[in-house]
Design an enzyme around this catalytic site. Structure first.
Site, mmCIF file in Angstrom:
data_model
loop_
_atom_site.group_PDB
_atom_site.id
_atom_site.type_symbol
_atom_site.label_atom_id
_atom_site.label_comp_id
_atom_site.label_asym_id
_atom_site.label_seq_id
_atom_site.Cartn_x
_atom_site.Cartn_y
_atom_site.Cartn_z
ATOM 1 N N HIS A 187 62.342 28.658 12.080
ATOM 2 C CA HIS A 187 61.344 29.356 12.721
ATOM 3 C C HIS A 187 60.074 29.573 12.202
ATOM 4 C CE1 HIS A 187 60.296 33.334 14.433
ATOM 5 N NE2 HIS A 187 59.664 33.591 13.423
ATOM 6 N N GLU A 188 59.798 29.514 10.883
ATOM 7 C CA GLU A 188 58.695 29.344 10.280
ATOM 8 C C GLU A 188 57.675 28.147 10.476
ATOM 9 O OE1 GLU A 188 57.206 32.164 9.242
ATOM 10 O OE2 GLU A 188 58.969 33.489 9.236
ATOM 11 N N HIS A 226 56.080 28.380 13.763
ATOM 12 C CA HIS A 226 54.729 28.986 13.728
ATOM 13 C C HIS A 226 53.626 28.030 13.401
ATOM 14 C CE1 HIS A 226 55.805 33.216 14.479
ATOM 15 N NE2 HIS A 226 56.632 33.169 13.473
ATOM 16 N N GLU A 229 56.500 35.223 18.295
ATOM 17 C CA GLU A 229 57.793 35.165 17.540
ATOM 18 C C GLU A 229 58.981 34.633 18.330
ATOM 19 O OE1 GLU A 229 58.289 35.818 14.567
ATOM 20 O OE2 GLU A 229 56.489 36.677 14.175
#
Length: 269
Positions: A156-157, A160, A211
């Site tokens: 997930h990071e 980003h 997100e």
């Protein structure tokens, strides 16, 4: 002065120069509604403009921004001690697994990929522009030996960073602030308070969009790595069962996001 003239003067004073409390409240309400409308219009314009601006900024700019922020972050946490070698080895291993599954295009965006573990009791992880991902030891303690959860958070990071959310946020917030300052000009205390509150709401709403985009990327990256996204969904659900203020302030709607991740898993996306 005649009686008629005196009566006329009194009437002018009563209606021409005075305002009833109800009228003042109504006028103030109209003013505040106009300001709020302006803020939301500016927010939308800033969002479109920032996307266009970031599209022409080379990824090297992300790395320069991320390097400065990363150095400050390491200096800030340097006095808190150091993570254990086992903690660093575990995070390094999982990060390299995920990085090996990136496409050539994604690698061109992550010009400075790096994983850093910081000793901090907060349950958090975050990515800086350019590709450096920070993991706080509080997150490692929370996930215990569940590599699937940790892998999901890291995917997930990385999302980003690949989607350039950090630079997009900087550009959007800067444009938003400049637009409001240019159009509204000097404000009194009341309108300044309204703008400050709307600015916080704007950040939250945009954060939700980012997100969701990072979640979708994480699911795809995990699938390419032949790993299940279930760990990410499970971690998000744990935030609802045992809330973490530091995460929930920027990672809202955790339960709904976990549901969306499982739907993507079932759909094979």
């Amino acid at each position: 002065m005649s009686g008629a003239e005196a009566g006329s003067g009194k009437g002018a004073s009563g209606t021409g120069f005075g305002h009833s409390p109800k009228r003042l409240v109504a006028e103030l309400g109209i003013l505040l509604l106009a300001i709020v409308g302006l803020i939301f219009a500016a927010r939308g314009c800033a969002g479109y403009a920032s996307t266009a601006i970031v599209a022409v900024i080379p990824p090297d700019a992300d790395a320069a921004i991320g390097k400065t922020a990363g150095e400050a972050m390491r200096a800030q946490h340097g006095l808190s001690g150091a993570p254990t070698e086992d903690q660093k080895a575990r995070v390094d291993r999982i990060f390299e697994e995920l990085r090996s599954s990136l496409t050539d295009e994604e690698r061109r965006v992550l010009v400075a990929p790096r994983i850093t573990v910081l000793k901090d009791d907060q349950v958090n992880a975050f990515a800086l522009p350019g590709g450096e991902v920070f993991v706080l030891t509080g997150l490692l303690d929370r996930s215990k030996d569940d590599d699937e959860e940790l892998r999901g958070v890291l995917a997930h990071e990385i999302g980003h960073a690949v989607k350039r959310h950090g630079v997009r946020s900087l550009a959007r917030n800067a444009l938003f602030g400049l637009t409001i300052a240019f159009v509204v000009g000097d404000l009194n205390d009341i309108t300044a308070t309204v703008i400050a509150g709307a600015s916080q709401l704007d950040t939250l709403r945009y954060s939700r969009s980012m997100e969701e985009e990072a979640d979708a990327f994480g699911v795809d990256l995990l699938a390419r790595s032949n790993k299940s996204p279930e760990g990410l969904a499970r971690f998000l659900e744990s935030l609802e069962a045992m809330p973490v203020p530091e995460l929930l302030s920027t990672h809202p709607d955790s339960e709904e996001r976990a549901k969306a991740i499982r739907e993507r898993m079932r759909a094979g996306k």
